[in-house]
Scaffold this active site. Sequence first.
Site, PDB file in Angstrom:
ATOM      1  N   GLN A 188      42.044  47.687  30.390  1.00  0.00           N
ATOM      2  CA  GLN A 188      40.643  48.094  30.435  1.00  0.00           C
ATOM      3  C   GLN A 188      39.984  48.155  29.060  1.00  0.00           C
ATOM      4  OE1 GLN A 188      41.893  51.458  33.254  1.00  0.00           O
ATOM      5  NE2 GLN A 188      39.797  51.090  33.881  1.00  0.00           N
TER       6      GLN A 188
ATOM      7  N   HIS B  67      50.183  50.425  34.152  1.00  0.00           N
ATOM      8  CA  HIS B  67      48.850  50.843  34.600  1.00  0.00           C
ATOM      9  C   HIS B  67      48.212  49.654  35.329  1.00  0.00           C
ATOM     10  CE1 HIS B  67      45.479  53.912  33.868  1.00  0.00           C
ATOM     11  NE2 HIS B  67      44.956  52.983  34.665  1.00  0.00           N
TER      12      HIS B  67
ATOM     13  N   ASN C  35      50.995  54.409  36.982  1.00  0.00           N
ATOM     14  CA  ASN C  35      49.680  54.996  37.182  1.00  0.00           C
ATOM     15  C   ASN C  35      49.252  54.837  38.635  1.00  0.00           C
ATOM     16  OD1 ASN C  35      47.052  56.093  36.125  1.00  0.00           O
ATOM     17  ND2 ASN C  35      46.325  54.194  37.073  1.00  0.00           N
ATOM     18  N   GLU C  36      48.961  55.933  39.283  1.00  0.00           N
ATOM     19  CA  GLU C  36      48.369  55.944  40.626  1.00  0.00           C
ATOM     20  C   GLU C  36      48.998  54.938  41.579  1.00  0.00           C
ATOM     21  OE1 GLU C  36      44.134  55.558  40.259  1.00  0.00           O
ATOM     22  OE2 GLU C  36      43.956  57.529  39.342  1.00  0.00           O
TER      23      GLU C  36
HETATM   24  C1  GAL Z   1      41.634  55.746  37.816  1.00  0.00           C
HETATM   25  C2  GAL Z   1      42.372  54.669  37.070  1.00  0.00           C
HETATM   26  C3  GAL Z   1      41.702  54.233  35.816  1.00  0.00           C
HETATM   27  C4  GAL Z   1      40.198  54.216  35.875  1.00  0.00           C
HETATM   28  C5  GAL Z   1      39.646  55.434  36.580  1.00  0.00           C
HETATM   29  C6  GAL Z   1      38.155  55.421  36.850  1.00  0.00           C
HETATM   30  O1  GAL Z   1      41.890  55.681  39.177  1.00  0.00           O
HETATM   31  O2  GAL Z   1      43.656  55.107  36.732  1.00  0.00           O
HETATM   32  O3  GAL Z   1      42.260  52.992  35.469  1.00  0.00           O
HETATM   33  O4  GAL Z   1      39.727  53.040  36.347  1.00  0.00           O
HETATM   34  O5  GAL Z   1      40.276  55.621  37.800  1.00  0.00           O
HETATM   35  O6  GAL Z   1      37.871  54.848  38.087  1.00  0.00           O
END
Ligand code: GAL
Length: 452
Positions: A52, A144, A188-189
């Site tokens: 990002q 990520h 991540n998530e």
């Molecule tokens: C999270 C993610 C990030 C960023 C953020 C805002 O879910 O880990 O990469 O995009 O949301 O939407």
Amino acid sequence: MAPAPVPGPPVPAPAPPPDAKPQASQPTYGIHSSNFRFPNGFLWGAATSAHQTEGNNIHNDWWAWEQAGKVSMPSGKAADHFTHYREDFEMARDLEHNAHRFSLEWSRIEPEEGHFNVEAIAHYADVLRTLRKFGMEPVVTLHHYTLPQWLAEKGGWEFARIEHYFARFVKRVTAEYGQLARYWITLNEPVVHVFKSYLIGQWPPGKQDWPAALKVLRHMLRAHVRAYHIIHRERPDAMVSIAKHALALSPNDPDSWRDRLSVKVRHYLFNHLFVDALHTGWLRVPGMFWERLPAGRTLDFIGVNYYTRDFVRNTGFDLSGLTGASAQGGWRQHIGKLNDLGWEVYPEGLAQFLREYSRYKLPILITENGVPAREDDDRWVFLYMHLWQVARAIADGVDVIGYLHWSLLDNYEWADGYRARFGLIEVDFETGLRRIRPSAWKYAHIIRTNEL
Ligand code: GAL
């Protein structure tokens, strides 16, 4: 840019009157006089991810997805953080941050199968040393969302051997950086990743396939368990977790038992299943399957990413129907604003999750919390209201060890491109110029005083 506040000369504490009684010992945190004090050593800072912010991550599956025209905008050179990380960290230091979360880009470190790139390895070593030099505790994310393209071509997270490839990558980077970083986020998530990439098909590889989604979930769990042990072998005092996206949920129609049932199912699948599995060592999808993982208790803390609340509508009684659909424009009970991406601002959800996750009896680190806001006042209100909820939870006894705002910089918001502005620091994507937003200075004041 707001001027940096100039520290004044130290003011000596007034001497107590001669007959003053000894003071009862002061609590180290909690509500005192008019302010709330955060615990000593609280980690304060911001979070970013490689794809990002860095720019030109040409060897990963997201780049290929963008080049294939699957999203409105390609990431391109992003914030060119790969080149400008020193200046960016200098600004974070000026903003008083004492911690910073970022991700290693696997596709830079291993752009071809089995070939580790020494320049990329040296680059991240410098990133880590720079953070340390500026007094920031690194929180390193290993994955990520992006995968090296060579691995995506083999089937990515559906490919059973991904566990082995991930383990090899983790071995290499922890051997390189184990002494420079104590906090590690393996994934991540993971549940958001599964949802976006394998259930709604918005992210690569663009599938809508429940069996594939469950397979990916299992591979991610197993990959985490292996990574956990590898990191601990390299660094016994490591603190390892995942970054768990916590999504507050309410029924679309509170009078509908079907919607309420779907909230329960979705809440378990989305907010608890993955953490429960890593904690207990059992993956449980009630009524569907149970599976034992190679080990339990593979979390040293809980990393929580929190943004918003969704309203859920039941759509049937198979797994997909029970999980329900996010209601668009239906019955709503929100009182706050919607942010620039149309998500509800719902601060109390954060305290709710901090209490809920405290059931694991592990420290909690907020690994992301932020808002897409072109109006910086909206960011400040969001930040203040959410910190207030963090304070509330700490006052109630929840062991929160830090707060990392999403994000340090404006960045590439995946399928939403560059229209969402999450940064404490504004980035002009044409010129690359940075400007610290006023909300970032207000946040700096909270960090400096460690009080709200
Ligand atoms: C999270 C993610 C990030 C960023 C953020 C805002 O879910 O880990 O990469 O995009 O949301 O939407």
